[in-house]
Write an enzyme that holds these catalytic residues in place. Structure first.
Site, PDB file in Angstrom:
ATOM      1  CG  HIS A  80      -6.164  -5.962   3.342  1.00  0.00           C
ATOM      2  ND1 HIS A  80      -7.011  -5.084   4.010  1.00  0.00           N
ATOM      3  CD2 HIS A  80      -5.163  -6.517   3.499  1.00  0.00           C
ATOM      4  CE1 HIS A  80      -5.406  -4.192   4.182  1.00  0.00           C
ATOM      5  NE2 HIS A  80      -4.295  -5.477   4.068  1.00  0.00           N
ATOM      6  CB  ILE A 112      -0.648 -13.841   0.162  1.00  0.00           C
ATOM      7  CG1 ILE A 112       0.466 -13.563  -0.792  1.00  0.00           C
ATOM      8  CG2 ILE A 112      -1.237 -15.183  -0.118  1.00  0.00           C
ATOM      9  CD1 ILE A 112       2.094 -14.369  -0.018  1.00  0.00           C
ATOM     10  CG  PHE A 150      -1.526   0.934   1.222  1.00  0.00           C
ATOM     11  CD1 PHE A 150      -2.787   1.441   0.676  1.00  0.00           C
ATOM     12  CD2 PHE A 150      -2.101   2.451   1.722  1.00  0.00           C
ATOM     13  CE1 PHE A 150      -3.817   1.569  -0.083  1.00  0.00           C
ATOM     14  CE2 PHE A 150      -3.362   3.560   1.833  1.00  0.00           C
ATOM     15  CZ  PHE A 150      -3.750   3.160   0.237  1.00  0.00           C
ATOM     16  CB  ALA A 176       4.203 -10.625  -2.561  1.00  0.00           C
ATOM     17  NE  ARG A 220       1.592 -16.620 -10.299  1.00  0.00           N
ATOM     18  CZ  ARG A 220       0.994 -17.717 -10.691  1.00  0.00           C
ATOM     19  NH1 ARG A 220       1.634 -18.315  -9.357  1.00  0.00           N
ATOM     20  NH2 ARG A 220      -0.050 -17.778 -11.276  1.00  0.00           N
ATOM     21  CB  THR A 250     -10.176 -10.229   5.269  1.00  0.00           C
ATOM     22  OG1 THR A 250      -8.715  -9.259   5.170  1.00  0.00           O
ATOM     23  CG2 THR A 250     -10.229 -10.167   6.559  1.00  0.00           C
TER      24      THR A 250
END
Length: 156
Positions: A88, A82, A57, A80, A127, A86
């Site tokens: 979120h 994940i 963020f 990353a 990845r 929730t």
């Protein structure tokens, strides 16, 4: 028809890297891949700058400040996200993606998206250097090619 494609050479390019420390075991592998790609493309370590932020963020605000500073030719964003239990994940991935795209458009500077948005930790690991390659490596290549395309085709 004129066709333009950027070269894969990083000599002389000043590149800022904004790295999320959250999910560090994955983001550090993305960074390793990106640095490996930049080295292979001829980047000089003195032309690279690394900015570590707490989480994904925070990547857009640091990217915006870096773009406004005009200290770099392009910015590579790594991290990353994940999915959890929730919503979120949806909010973060959408806002980070939109924010970085907007910064690139507003500032006219290439911003490469090397932020994984995955369902599971296992997908993130895949990845970041195992089965699915290293998306940090791929994002570095994409940034260098885009930077060269802009300068070589007189779009700058």
């Amino acid at each position: 028809m004129d066709t333009f494609q950027g070269k894969l050479k990083a000599e002389g390019l000043k590149i800022g890297i904004v790295l999320s420390r959250y999910n560090q075991f994955i983001s550090e592998r993305l960074l390793e891949g990106a640095l490996d790609a930049l080295e292979k493309l001829g980047a000089d370590k003195k032309d690279l700058s690394l900015y570590k932020v707490p989480g994904s963020f925070e990547i857009p605000v640091v990217t915006k400040k870096l773009a406004e500073s005009k200290k770099v030719n392009g910015i590579l964003c790594l991290g990353a996200l994940i999915r959890g239990d929730t919503p979120h994940f949806e909010y973060l991935s959408a806002e980070v993606t939109k924010g970085l795209a907007q910064i690139s458009m507003d500032q006219g500077i290439p911003v490469s998206f090397g932020i994984l948005t995955v369902e599971t930790i296992e997908q993130g690991i895949e990845r970041a250097g195992t089965k699915a390659g290293n998306k940090g490596y791929d994002a570095a290549f994409a940034l260098v090619e885009t930077l060269n395309l802009i300068s070589e085709s007189d779009l700058d």
